[in-house]
Motif scaffolding. Sequence first.
Motif, PDB file in Angstrom:
ATOM      1  N   UNK A 177       0.838  -1.209   0.000  1.00  0.00           N
ATOM      2  CA  UNK A 177       0.000   0.000   0.000  1.00  0.00           C
ATOM      3  C   UNK A 177       0.869   1.253   0.000  1.00  0.00           C
ATOM      4  N   UNK A 178       1.883   1.267   0.865  1.00  0.00           N
ATOM      5  CA  UNK A 178       2.757   2.443   0.948  1.00  0.00           C
ATOM      6  C   UNK A 178       3.511   2.671  -0.359  1.00  0.00           C
ATOM      7  N   UNK A 179       3.979   1.611  -0.993  1.00  0.00           N
ATOM      8  CA  UNK A 179       4.658   1.760  -2.290  1.00  0.00           C
ATOM      9  C   UNK A 179       3.743   2.398  -3.328  1.00  0.00           C
ATOM     10  N   UNK A 180       2.488   1.957  -3.365  1.00  0.00           N
ATOM     11  CA  UNK A 180       1.572   2.507  -4.366  1.00  0.00           C
ATOM     12  C   UNK A 180       1.131   3.925  -4.011  1.00  0.00           C
ATOM     13  N   UNK A 181       1.142   4.281  -2.730  1.00  0.00           N
ATOM     14  CA  UNK A 181       0.805   5.649  -2.313  1.00  0.00           C
ATOM     15  C   UNK A 181       1.968   6.617  -2.514  1.00  0.00           C
ATOM     16  N   UNK A 182       3.199   6.129  -2.325  1.00  0.00           N
ATOM     17  CA  UNK A 182       4.359   7.015  -2.303  1.00  0.00           C
ATOM     18  C   UNK A 182       5.196   7.012  -3.579  1.00  0.00           C
ATOM     19  N   UNK A 183       4.907   6.064  -4.499  1.00  0.00           N
ATOM     20  CA  UNK A 183       5.656   6.003  -5.760  1.00  0.00           C
ATOM     21  C   UNK A 183       4.692   5.770  -6.924  1.00  0.00           C
ATOM     22  N   UNK A 184       5.246   5.808  -8.117  1.00  0.00           N
ATOM     23  CA  UNK A 184       4.468   5.509  -9.322  1.00  0.00           C
ATOM     24  C   UNK A 184       4.399   4.008  -9.595  1.00  0.00           C
ATOM     25  N   UNK A 185       5.042   3.200  -8.766  1.00  0.00           N
ATOM     26  CA  UNK A 185       5.070   1.746  -8.974  1.00  0.00           C
ATOM     27  C   UNK A 185       3.750   1.099  -8.575  1.00  0.00           C
ATOM     28  N   UNK A 186       3.418   0.024  -9.256  1.00  0.00           N
ATOM     29  CA  UNK A 186       2.220  -0.764  -8.951  1.00  0.00           C
ATOM     30  C   UNK A 186       2.593  -2.249  -8.928  1.00  0.00           C
ATOM     31  N   UNK A 187       3.443  -2.648  -7.977  1.00  0.00           N
ATOM     32  CA  UNK A 187       3.881  -4.045  -7.944  1.00  0.00           C
ATOM     33  C   UNK A 187       2.798  -4.979  -7.420  1.00  0.00           C
ATOM     34  N   UNK A 188       3.001  -6.262  -7.658  1.00  0.00           N
ATOM     35  CA  UNK A 188       2.155  -7.293  -7.072  1.00  0.00           C
ATOM     36  C   UNK A 188       2.736  -7.653  -5.712  1.00  0.00           C
ATOM     37  N   UNK A 189       1.905  -8.089  -4.815  1.00  0.00           N
ATOM     38  CA  UNK A 189       2.348  -8.415  -3.462  1.00  0.00           C
ATOM     39  C   UNK A 189       3.413  -9.503  -3.448  1.00  0.00           C
ATOM     40  N   UNK A 190       3.343 -10.443  -4.411  1.00  0.00           N
ATOM     41  CA  UNK A 190       4.323 -11.525  -4.432  1.00  0.00           C
ATOM     42  C   UNK A 190       5.699 -11.077  -4.939  1.00  0.00           C
ATOM     43  N   UNK A 191       5.820  -9.834  -5.394  1.00  0.00           N
ATOM     44  CA  UNK A 191       7.116  -9.291  -5.809  1.00  0.00           C
ATOM     45  C   UNK A 191       7.927  -8.772  -4.624  1.00  0.00           C
ATOM     46  N   UNK A 192       7.291  -8.623  -3.474  1.00  0.00           N
ATOM     47  CA  UNK A 192       7.981  -8.132  -2.278  1.00  0.00           C
ATOM     48  C   UNK A 192       8.675  -9.292  -1.571  1.00  0.00           C
ATOM     49  N   UNK A 193       9.981  -9.172  -1.420  1.00  0.00           N
ATOM     50  CA  UNK A 193      10.774 -10.186  -0.728  1.00  0.00           C
ATOM     51  C   UNK A 193      11.047  -9.706   0.699  1.00  0.00           C
ATOM     52  N   UNK A 194      10.681 -10.501   1.678  1.00  0.00           N
ATOM     53  CA  UNK A 194      10.929 -10.120   3.069  1.00  0.00           C
ATOM     54  C   UNK A 194      12.429 -10.181   3.351  1.00  0.00           C
TER      55      UNK A 194
END
Length: 139
Positions: free
Chosen positions: A53-70
């Motif tokens: 959510x923060x990535x999509x609010x603070x940047x122009x990126x629209x990644x999928x949740x499975x692209x985030x690596x913990x």
Amino acid sequence: MLELKIAITLIEQGNNFVLQQRDNAKHKGAAGMIGCFGGQLEGQETSQEAALRELTEETSLKPNIDELERIGKLEVNSDKDEATVRVKVDAFRLMVDDNVRIEAVDGSLVVLPTEQAASYVPQMTPATQALFKEFIFKE
């Protein structure tokens, strides 16, 4: 002491880290510092959902949740509303192709070549400093 739960994402694009120069608004905490994109968890969302959510609010990126690596969890002291707070951090990494244009919607974009990142650590938010020291420089 107030305790906050936040999720942050370190964006890596080629040989660069893409970070955010935070606005000088004191109520946001770590005002004016360089940090990963991220923020507080809301409601019942998971840390991964908050990071997305923060990535999509603070940047122009629209990644999928499975692209985030913990990457891992951290605890640091920071500030919010000009008071010291204890921050529990869940950190993620997002790898972005070189040909993708990234824009900051909140704050301004800071692109650091990986070999120069260490020299910027003193200017980073407490959570981002801890992330780099604990996980990135040890890789």
